[in-house]
Design an enzyme around this catalytic site. Structure first.
Site, PDB file in Angstrom:
ATOM      1  N   HIS A   1       0.789  -1.233   0.000  1.00 49.26           N
ATOM      2  CA  HIS A   1       0.000   0.000   0.000  1.00 49.26           C
ATOM      3  C   HIS A   1       0.818   1.278   0.000  1.00 49.26           C
ATOM      4  O   HIS A   1       0.259   2.363  -0.082  1.00 49.26           O
ATOM      5  CB  HIS A   1      -0.941   0.045   1.215  1.00 49.26           C
ATOM      6  CG  HIS A   1      -0.222   0.299   2.516  1.00 49.26           C
ATOM      7  ND1 HIS A   1       0.545  -0.640   3.129  1.00 49.26           N
ATOM      8  CD2 HIS A   1      -0.158   1.403   3.297  1.00 49.26           C
ATOM      9  CE1 HIS A   1       1.057  -0.141   4.247  1.00 49.26           C
ATOM     10  NE2 HIS A   1       0.654   1.101   4.371  1.00 49.26           N
TER      11      HIS A   1
HETATM   12  N1  UDP Z   1      -3.513  -5.335   9.016  1.00 48.55           N
HETATM   13  C1  UDP Z   1      -4.786  -5.834   9.233  1.00 48.55           C
HETATM   14  N2  UDP Z   1      -5.516  -6.206   8.143  1.00 48.55           N
HETATM   15  C2  UDP Z   1      -5.046  -6.135   6.858  1.00 48.55           C
HETATM   16  C3  UDP Z   1      -3.733  -5.634   6.676  1.00 48.55           C
HETATM   17  C4  UDP Z   1      -3.000  -5.232   7.767  1.00 48.55           C
HETATM   18  O1  UDP Z   1      -5.245  -5.941  10.373  1.00 48.55           O
HETATM   19  O2  UDP Z   1      -5.771  -6.474   5.926  1.00 48.55           O
HETATM   20  C5  UDP Z   1      -2.735  -4.903  10.187  1.00 48.55           C
HETATM   21  C6  UDP Z   1      -1.425  -5.599  10.365  1.00 48.55           C
HETATM   22  O3  UDP Z   1      -1.590  -6.804  11.069  1.00 48.55           O
HETATM   23  C7  UDP Z   1      -0.602  -4.565  11.132  1.00 48.55           C
HETATM   24  C8  UDP Z   1      -1.141  -3.258  10.618  1.00 48.55           C
HETATM   25  O4  UDP Z   1      -2.400  -3.540  10.022  1.00 48.55           O
HETATM   26  O5  UDP Z   1      -0.854  -4.662  12.513  1.00 48.55           O
HETATM   27  C9  UDP Z   1      -0.207  -2.671   9.606  1.00 48.55           C
HETATM   28  O6  UDP Z   1      -0.827  -1.587   9.033  1.00 48.55           O
HETATM   29  P1  UDP Z   1      -0.433  -1.027   7.592  1.00 48.55           P
HETATM   30  O7  UDP Z   1       0.288  -2.060   6.828  1.00 48.55           O
HETATM   31  O8  UDP Z   1      -1.678  -0.454   7.024  1.00 48.55           O
HETATM   32  O9  UDP Z   1       0.494   0.212   7.951  1.00 48.55           O
HETATM   33  P2  UDP Z   1       2.046   0.383   8.290  1.00 48.55           P
HETATM   34  O10 UDP Z   1       2.397  -0.569   9.394  1.00 48.55           O
HETATM   35  O11 UDP Z   1       2.817   0.150   7.049  1.00 48.55           O
HETATM   36  O12 UDP Z   1       2.164   1.800   8.738  1.00 48.55           O
END
Ligand code: UDP
Length: 363
Positions: A210
């Site tokens: 994403h």
């Molecule tokens: N996550 C979730 N469902 C999904 C994809 C990700 O619950 O379909 C959770 C994942 O387990 C983690 C968090 O969202 O705890 C990560 O968020 P994201 O990848 O959106 O953001 P980033 O960590 O890159 O800031």
């Protein structure tokens, strides 16, 4: 006795998960009270509501409904609205997580009102200022009064940038707390669709994608998808709404080995991570959760903030490079399980350490 009043600002999926661990600890702790403000950055039911419901996060007192605009538009409106809310609530501290526009807006609004800013997941750096998240992290760290780092290296980074050591606490990672707390229930609480997919596919890779740098450029997105088509087993892909929009806009099809799912809840995600052969991701949080689940991770970015995992040999940084991607996939079989026993991001008690440190500084 007057309680220490925390106002917590959340807005995006990873922040709900991080906040779940600390909010649960606040409820148990008589010294503190918490008011939650949801900026509205993520607003869909499967990107927001599901986490409040599943993880028992207290209902936000304010929902600012800010989302869908550019970085400048969103951040600007959030600053205006957060300033109003902080003036009403008069908290002892504002708690911010990670590196989103909601984090930065909270940092600017609170610091200018002379309200102490508590930054959780401080000191992380990609050293790539083209990432909006990198700007948000650096600026937030530099106006924070209390900084909680997940690791020694993130603390060292803050010291290098001249931040005072007495303001920094190595608390470990609140996401590890959340994984420990909710991991046990993941299988039972995962959705029926996810359980069916896990049963049906004895071997699968889990994909999340994403980041703006990947999905906002048609050619790069196409190259990454092409690399993913080379994985020998099915690839389960809970798709982020931003990526779904881009695929449509660019008229790109997913490779035949990819099984598309809607974004899943946290229990489903933990269950998917636990049973995967490999995690393919450009997410920050998912890289760590792969490690907590003892599953190798191939990171679809050119750099990572979580260098400890690369040094341990469980995370491979491949960007959109096909050769690096296929090499990484061939190496994952050789990783010894013992590598995962190192506690690089704490021992799962970071929420209680955070509250202890805050009360020692602000109580
Ligand atoms: N996550 C979730 N469902 C999904 C994809 C990700 O619950 O379909 C959770 C994942 O387990 C983690 C968090 O969202 O705890 C990560 O968020 P994201 O990848 O959106 O953001 P980033 O960590 O890159 O800031």
């Amino acid at each position: 006795m007057k309680k220490i009043k925390l106002v917590t600002v959340v807005g995006a999926r990873p922040q709900f998960i991080k906040a779940s661990a600390l909010s649960a600890e606040v409820i148990e702790n008589d010294l503190f009270e918490e008011v939650i403000i949801h900026t509205g950055q993520h607003f869909d039911a499967d990107m927001s509501d599901i986490f409040f419901n599943e993880l028992g996060i207290p209902k936000p007192k304010y929902n600012l409904g800010v989302g869908g605009g550019s970085h400048g538009e969103n951040t600007g409106v959030m600053i205006i609205e957060l300033e109003k809310a902080f003036n009403i609530e008069q908290p002892n501290a504002v708690v911010l997580y990670g590196d989103t526009d909601s984090t930065l807006a909270g940092a600017i609004a609170a610091s200018k009102l002379h309200i102490p800013v508590v930054h959780i997941e401080a000191g992380l750096r990609s050293f790539n200022k083209r990432m909006p998240e990198e700007i948000n992290r650096i600026l937030t760290d530099h106006v924070s009064s209390v900084l909680f780092t997940p690791s020694v290296s993130s603390r060292n980074q803050l010291l290098k940038e001249g931040l005072p050591s007495e303001n920094i606490c190595i608390s470990g990672d609140v996401m590890f707390d959340a994984t420990q707390k909710f991991g046990k229930m993941a299988k039972q609480q995962a959705s029926k669709e996810v359980r069916t997919q896990v049963e049906r596919n004895s071997k699968y890779a889990l994909l999340t994608l994403h980041r703006a740098e990947n999905v906002d450029h048609k050619e790069r997105l196409e190259t990454i998808l092409n690399n993913i088509s080379l994985v020998e087993f099915p690839v389960l892909f809970p798709i982020h709404p931003r990526t779904a929009i881009r695929l449509k806009q660019y008229k790109l099809e997913l490779p035949a080995n990819v099984i598309r799912l809607n974004p899943v809840g946290y229990f489903s995600m933990l269950y998917l991570e636990k049973n995967a052969e490999v995690v393919l991701t450009d997410s920050g949080g998912v890289q760590k959760e792969a490690f907590f689940s003892k599953v190798p991770c191939v990171t679809l970015r050119d750099e990572t903030e979580w260098l400890e995992l690369v040094e341990l040999g469980v995370n491979f940084i491949v960007g959109d490079d096909q050769l690096k991607f296929t090499k990484a996939i061939s190496k994952i079989k050789n990783i010894e399980e013992s590598v995962y026993s190192v506690n690089v991001y704490g021992d799962g008690s970071s929420s209680s350490q955070i509250l202890n440190f805050i009360s020692s500084r602000l109580g």
